[in-house]
Motif scaffolding. Sequence first.
Motif, short mmCIF file in Angstrom:
data_model
loop_
_atom_site.label_atom_id
_atom_site.label_comp_id
_atom_site.label_asym_id
_atom_site.label_seq_id
_atom_site.Cartn_x
_atom_site.Cartn_y
_atom_site.Cartn_z
N SER A 83 29.64 53.17 72.70
CA SER A 83 30.28 54.46 72.93
C SER A 83 30.01 55.35 71.74
CB SER A 83 31.79 54.29 73.11
OG SER A 83 32.07 53.51 74.24
N SER A 84 29.80 56.62 71.99
CA SER A 84 29.59 57.57 70.91
C SER A 84 30.12 58.93 71.34
CB SER A 84 28.10 57.67 70.56
OG SER A 84 27.36 58.11 71.68
N THR A 85 30.33 59.79 70.35
CA THR A 85 30.78 61.15 70.61
C THR A 85 29.83 62.10 69.91
OG1 THR A 85 33.07 60.39 70.70
CG2 THR A 85 32.73 62.74 70.45
N GLY A 133 31.52 66.92 70.94
CA GLY A 133 32.76 66.88 71.69
C GLY A 133 32.67 66.11 73.00
N MET A 134 31.52 65.56 73.30
CA MET A 134 31.34 64.80 74.54
C MET A 134 31.26 63.31 74.24
SD MET A 134 31.03 66.99 77.09
CE MET A 134 30.20 66.04 78.33
N SER A 135 32.05 62.52 74.95
CA SER A 135 31.99 61.07 74.82
C SER A 135 30.91 60.54 75.74
CB SER A 135 33.33 60.44 75.17
OG SER A 135 34.28 60.80 74.22
N ARG A 136 30.13 59.60 75.22
CA ARG A 136 29.06 58.99 76.01
C ARG A 136 29.12 57.49 75.84
NH1 ARG A 136 23.37 61.72 75.28
NH2 ARG A 136 22.98 59.55 75.71
N ALA A 145 35.59 52.49 71.10
CA ALA A 145 34.88 53.69 70.65
C ALA A 145 33.59 53.36 69.89
CB ALA A 145 35.78 54.60 69.82
#
Length: 151
Positions: free
Chosen positions: A75-77, A80-83, A103
């Motif tokens: 998971s990464s940000t 402002g978007m989490s992916r 996260a």
Amino acid sequence: MKPSRLSLLLAGLLLAGGAHAAAADHVRASHAWIRVLPGALPAGAYVTLENDGDQPVALSGADSTVYADVMLHRSSTAGGMSRMSMVDSLEVPAHGKAVLAPAGYHLMLMQPKAPVKAGDTVRLTLKFTDGSTLATDFVARPANALDDTGH
């Protein structure tokens, strides 16, 4: 010794050596837990891996008898978007550690074969790129858990 007997003996020795080499004796797992979501939603599995060996190893995934599919994700940000993206491996450095945590890197557990609830223990067999494996018991925690203690 006849060639066929020698071949069988060598094959047996190779198999015995391979079976011993398959255990990830150089890697220890701790703080292994699963965040269980309602219904058949995918769950996340988290663990701390410590490599006591002189060479780095890389986690490439896991197998489970409880979940139909297990994938290594990150998971990464950004902006402002989490992916969340699938990754091939996660290096555990020699004499170092790698942490799978919310996260960040985690194992995505898909399609439970039976309901898993908080308090259950699920065994995952962690797989490394060198061919070794490590059977690890993960404790299931509720959806709102932030760590392996359930808090």
